[in-house]
Design an enzyme around this catalytic site. Structure first.
Site, mmCIF file in Angstrom:
data_model
loop_
_atom_site.group_PDB
_atom_site.id
_atom_site.type_symbol
_atom_site.label_atom_id
_atom_site.label_comp_id
_atom_site.label_asym_id
_atom_site.label_seq_id
_atom_site.Cartn_x
_atom_site.Cartn_y
_atom_site.Cartn_z
ATOM 1 N N LYS A 197 42.889 -2.359 -12.563
ATOM 2 C CA LYS A 197 44.166 -1.984 -11.793
ATOM 3 C C LYS A 197 44.166 -3.298 -10.641
ATOM 4 O O LYS A 197 43.441 -4.136 -10.053
ATOM 5 C CB LYS A 197 43.316 -0.957 -10.519
ATOM 6 C CG LYS A 197 44.349 -0.452 -9.456
ATOM 7 C CD LYS A 197 43.690 0.678 -8.810
ATOM 8 C CE LYS A 197 44.721 1.149 -7.575
ATOM 9 N NZ LYS A 197 44.176 2.060 -6.791
ATOM 10 N N LYS A 250 46.458 -0.227 -14.931
ATOM 11 C CA LYS A 250 47.583 0.245 -13.689
ATOM 12 C C LYS A 250 47.798 -1.087 -13.315
ATOM 13 O O LYS A 250 47.160 -1.799 -12.679
ATOM 14 C CB LYS A 250 46.924 1.229 -12.894
ATOM 15 C CG LYS A 250 47.931 1.596 -11.673
ATOM 16 C CD LYS A 250 47.144 2.483 -10.877
ATOM 17 C CE LYS A 250 48.107 2.762 -9.399
ATOM 18 N NZ LYS A 250 47.546 3.869 -8.634
#
Length: 329
Positions: A197, A250
């Site tokens: 992330k 992500k």
């Protein structure tokens, strides 16, 4: 044509729609999608997110209708994000058994027991400071935050969540959550880790939708530097060693190279998170008539599957599922 001018004719396999369908390598299905839903405190309210046209915050009493629509489109998985009325420094709404996400999960399981509910396990939507953990003197305390994240995961599992998806990026978060779930009797609940992330500018519209903008500083001390590729592999390897069953990358669209690398180094299910900023750019261009929205969305989602994703968390899910239904009819 002279013998020495012969060449390979790749176009033979592109000669008709039927031929192209026959040799297509990558496919999209509605069951690939995990649809994000923002659950708002209150009653009979549906607020469109200004930076995400077509995405709404809805109250719990409207959830059944939303889930019926999702099911009719062939989407079998959702992920809930809470928009609570009250916040505090500990983010206690995240691990309350009467928290908005816990109530939404129980409601979803009443409406459709077969629906897969993914629980985003983080504190940022519930903390008054907007960070993903406990803050002391302006710093997010890693180890102290883990205890609260573990409590959140167990509370979500008790409410009926099928998958726990910790997104906080604290060191050791998968290990601690796995131990807490096991101890609480949830050994069969998988962890879908936000392993990779990045500290991305593409999250801006989500923070409008979830009301989770940090009140000071940023998240760069715990989310990853967008410049780093090898670090992503280290994060993924660590989460797998600590017990992650699935991995998330992500954002997705501008990190397809990273997704392919994570796919190559692991054999667990891989999830692409097609984030809010990626969604917002496509919607803005479509509303201005600059692009063919259907073709761009399906091509974008296909690129994530081609890069190695098995599943895609996407705000386009309902539109994409509808377009796929139309193509198959």
């Amino acid at each position: 044509m002279a013998e020495d001018m012969k060449f390979r004719r790749h176009r033979r396999l592109r000669s008709s729609a039927a031929m192209r369908d026959l040799v297509r390598e990558t496919h999209l299905h509605a069951t690939d999608f995990i649809y994000p839903i923002f659950i708002l405190e209150g009653e009979n309210t549906k607020n469109e997110v200004s930076s995400m046209p077509g995405v709404f915050q809805i109250t719990l009493d409207l959830l059944e209708k939303e889930l019926q629509e999702v099911k009719a489109l062939g989407i079998r998985s959702v992920i809930f994000f809470g928009v609570p009325n009250e916040k505090d420094e500990q983010g206690s709404g995240a691990f309350s058994d009467e928290g908005i996400i816990q109530r939404a999960t129980r409601k979803a399981k009443e409406v459709d027991p077969e629906l897969l509910v993914v629980a985003d396990t983080c504190l940022c939507e519930y903390t008054s400071h907007g960070h993903c953990g406990v803050v002391h003197d302006g710093d997010v305390e890693n180890d102290e935050s883990l205890e609260l994240l573990a409590k959140t995961a167990v509370s979500q599992a008790k409410a009926g969540a099928d998958i726990i998806a910790p997104s906080n990026m604290m060191d050791g978060f998968v290990k601690v959550i796995r131990a807490a779930l096991d101890e609480a009797g949830f050994k069969e609940i998988p962890i879908m880790s936000y392993a990779v992330k990045y500290a991305s500018a593409y999250y801006g519209p989500f923070r409008d939708a979830a009301d989770s903008t940090p009140q000071f500083g940023d998240r760069k001390t715990y989310q990853m530097d967008p410049a780093n590729r090898l670090e992503a592999l280290k994060e993924a390897e660590t989460d797998l060693a600590e017990g992650a069953d699935m991995l998330i990358v992500k954002p997705s669209l501008v990190y397809l190279d990273v997704m392919r690398e994570v796919r190559n180094m692991s054999n667990v299910p891989l999830v692409a998170y097609n984030v809010s900023g990626e969604y917002a750019m496509v919607k803005a261009a479509a509303l201005n008539g600059w692009i063919d929205e259907k073709r761009v969305v399906l091509e974008t989602l296909l690129s994530m599957k081609r890069a190695g994703a098995n599943m895609i968390i996407t705000y386009h899910a309902k539109d994409a599922a509808k377009w796929l239904q139309e193509e198959n009819n």
